[in-house]
Design a protein around this motif. Structure first.
Motif, mmCIF file in Angstrom:
data_model
loop_
_atom_site.group_PDB
_atom_site.id
_atom_site.type_symbol
_atom_site.label_atom_id
_atom_site.label_comp_id
_atom_site.label_asym_id
_atom_site.label_seq_id
_atom_site.Cartn_x
_atom_site.Cartn_y
_atom_site.Cartn_z
ATOM 1 N N MET A 1 -4.741 36.240 12.891
ATOM 2 C CA MET A 1 -5.475 36.561 11.677
ATOM 3 C C MET A 1 -4.942 35.686 10.768
ATOM 4 O O MET A 1 -4.039 34.973 10.620
ATOM 5 C CB MET A 1 -5.017 38.033 11.412
ATOM 6 N N LYS A 2 -5.887 35.447 9.576
ATOM 7 C CA LYS A 2 -5.867 34.566 8.504
ATOM 8 C C LYS A 2 -4.766 35.230 7.559
ATOM 9 O O LYS A 2 -4.544 36.425 7.602
ATOM 10 C CB LYS A 2 -7.210 34.492 7.751
ATOM 11 N N LYS A 3 -4.221 34.328 6.786
ATOM 12 C CA LYS A 3 -3.291 34.697 5.817
ATOM 13 C C LYS A 3 -3.618 34.438 4.446
ATOM 14 O O LYS A 3 -4.048 33.424 4.209
ATOM 15 C CB LYS A 3 -2.105 34.191 6.165
ATOM 16 N N ILE A 4 -3.824 35.590 3.508
ATOM 17 C CA ILE A 4 -4.186 35.152 2.132
ATOM 18 C C ILE A 4 -3.022 35.870 1.298
ATOM 19 O O ILE A 4 -2.704 36.983 1.650
ATOM 20 C CB ILE A 4 -5.328 35.764 1.872
ATOM 21 N N GLU A 5 -2.498 35.213 0.359
ATOM 22 C CA GLU A 5 -1.691 35.859 -0.731
ATOM 23 C C GLU A 5 -2.349 36.315 -1.895
ATOM 24 O O GLU A 5 -3.233 35.604 -2.389
ATOM 25 C CB GLU A 5 -0.572 34.845 -1.087
ATOM 26 N N PHE A 6 -2.128 37.603 -2.307
ATOM 27 C CA PHE A 6 -2.638 38.100 -3.460
ATOM 28 C C PHE A 6 -1.786 38.448 -4.641
ATOM 29 O O PHE A 6 -0.692 38.864 -4.273
ATOM 30 C CB PHE A 6 -3.136 39.687 -3.259
ATOM 31 N N GLY A 7 -1.810 37.793 -5.810
ATOM 32 C CA GLY A 7 -1.080 37.913 -6.781
ATOM 33 C C GLY A 7 -1.624 38.119 -8.246
ATOM 34 O O GLY A 7 -2.679 38.472 -8.078
ATOM 35 N N GLY B 1 -4.596 12.952 5.732
ATOM 36 C CA GLY B 1 -3.815 13.395 6.569
ATOM 37 C C GLY B 1 -3.312 15.030 6.330
ATOM 38 O O GLY B 1 -2.425 15.185 7.310
ATOM 39 N N VAL B 2 -3.773 15.991 5.775
ATOM 40 C CA VAL B 2 -3.576 17.266 5.612
ATOM 41 C C VAL B 2 -4.341 17.814 6.926
ATOM 42 O O VAL B 2 -5.210 17.663 7.138
ATOM 43 C CB VAL B 2 -4.103 17.883 4.434
ATOM 44 N N LYS B 3 -3.462 18.695 7.645
ATOM 45 C CA LYS B 3 -4.187 19.496 8.699
ATOM 46 C C LYS B 3 -4.925 20.603 8.192
ATOM 47 O O LYS B 3 -4.352 21.061 7.349
ATOM 48 C CB LYS B 3 -3.145 19.974 9.545
ATOM 49 N N PRO B 4 -5.973 20.859 8.867
ATOM 50 C CA PRO B 4 -6.731 21.930 8.445
ATOM 51 C C PRO B 4 -6.136 23.271 8.359
ATOM 52 O O PRO B 4 -6.165 24.047 7.252
ATOM 53 C CB PRO B 4 -7.794 22.259 9.404
ATOM 54 N N GLU B 5 -5.226 23.511 8.969
ATOM 55 C CA GLU B 5 -4.497 24.778 8.976
ATOM 56 C C GLU B 5 -3.166 24.749 7.757
ATOM 57 O O GLU B 5 -2.760 25.781 7.357
ATOM 58 C CB GLU B 5 -3.654 24.933 10.415
ATOM 59 N N ASP B 6 -3.074 23.538 7.288
ATOM 60 C CA ASP B 6 -2.211 23.746 6.210
ATOM 61 C C ASP B 6 -2.754 23.549 4.814
ATOM 62 O O ASP B 6 -2.259 23.550 3.764
ATOM 63 C CB ASP B 6 -1.218 22.076 6.269
#
Length: 348
Positions: A1-7, A226-231
């Motif tokens: 699952m995707k990860k999103i931070e909420f702050g 060079g940043v990976k899509p997942e990063d």
């Protein structure tokens, strides 16, 4: 699952002191702020940001001091500046102070670096506004160098050189996460992308959809460098205030919000805010997240569809809003808004 931070984040607005050479209002506001951060931590909010200002209408000029106090009374929440005005700071001291917060908190410190939307710190600390861009670029370079290496050798134009010296203490878990804060300037998106830094975009007016080219530019440039899509990490920040009744909370909030926007806008040539403008910003595709739980959920989901963010920060308190209303807004955000957004987006 995707990860999103909420702050959440705040500038700790505080009414200017009525007695000369007094800090009573700041004392009260900072104590309220610590209660707000403690509540957010208790309710599972993942990150809290504190801004830096050098004006009579904001209580925090030293975010790291407040974050250190918050670190001692919280358990899990990440603690970040929002932002550190890096152009008028010394990067060595910035790193040392955040590494200290990191030590107190057990590895929960972050830095959000930016040029800031106010310029009071430049004359206060003796910096030339003609060097506005160069100062930021140079000091960001030094901060990143210190962050990755204990021993530092560095030279620049606006700060004394460092020749193979150590910077201490070090962060608990390696490098301190550094985010680049921006207001929508393409150069900021490109800078963050080329440096492989996460990007935080503040949307404080207009229509969020207007910022999709900016976010797309950041993502495209990051991938090309060079940043990976997942990063890829993208954060969005909106002014936010939540109540159980949308119309009622709008009525309660408008006088405080308009007063704050007019106060800030006076020096920038903005026209006084009208209720019509406020309601336009509150519309389903506007930038202002003020209303009921359902209204705020809908707008966060809408912005996720626009930007695909990995972090969302709601601006927890703006203007001189009564503390108890801010605490209620935080409670609703943590217990109702965030769980529903996660459910609708299928994220953890």
């Amino acid at each position: 699952m995707k990860k999103i931070e909420f702050g959440l984040m705040t500038f700790a607005d505080a009414a200017p002191e009525t007695t000369a050479n007094s800090g009573q209002n700041a004392h009260r506001r900072i104590n309220e702020l610590l209660q707000e951060i403690k509540l957010a931590d208790d309710l599972g909010i993942e990150i809290y940001g504190v801004g830096e200002h050098h004006r009579p209408d904001y209580a925090v000029s030293s975010p790291t001091t407040v974050l250190a106090a918050a670190a001692a009374i919280t358990t899990n929440i990440k603690l970040t500046s929002a932002v550190t005005v890096l152009s008028s700071e010394d990067p060595v001291r910035v790193y040392q102070q955040f590494a200290t917060v990191d030590a107190i908190s057990g590895g929960r410190a972050e830095i959000m670096a930016g040029r800031g939307s106010f310029i009071e710190s430049f004359p206060l600390f003796g910096y030339d506004l003609d060097h506005y861009n160069e100062l930021f670029e140079e000091k960001l370079d030094l901060l990143l160098e210190i962050n990755k290496s204990e021993m530092v050798s560095w030279s620049g134009q606006h700060r004394a050189s460092i020749n193979n010296l150590g910077v201490y203490p070090r962060a608990v878990k390696g490098e301190i996460p550094v985010w680049l804060a921006a207001g929508g300037t393409p150069a900021s998106a490109i800078r963050a992308a080329k440096l492989h830094l996460p990007l935080m975009l503040a949307i404080i007016g207009g229509m969020p959809q207007q910022f999709t080219p900016f976010i797309n530019l950041y993502k495209k440039t990051a991938l090309e460098n060079g940043v990976k899509p997942e990063d890829l990490q993208v954060g969005i920040n909106n002014h936010m205030f939540i109540g159980e009744d949308g119309d009622r909370v709008a009525d309660e909030y408008f006088p405080h919000y308009a007063q704050m926007m007019d106060r800030v806008g006076k020096s920038r040539g903005w026209q006084p805010m009208t209720r019509q403008q406020f309601e336009f910003m509150r519309s389903p595709e506007g930038s202002l997240l003020v209303g009921s739980v359902e209204q705020v959920v809908d707008k966060i989901v809408y912005e996720y569809q626009l930007f695909g963010f990995t972090r969302f920060l709601g601006h927890a308190s703006l203007g001189f809003v009564p503390h108890e209303l801010t605490m209620k807004s935080i409670e609703l955000y943590a217990t109702q808004v965030v769980p529903e957004v996660k459910r609708r987006l299928g994220v953890v």
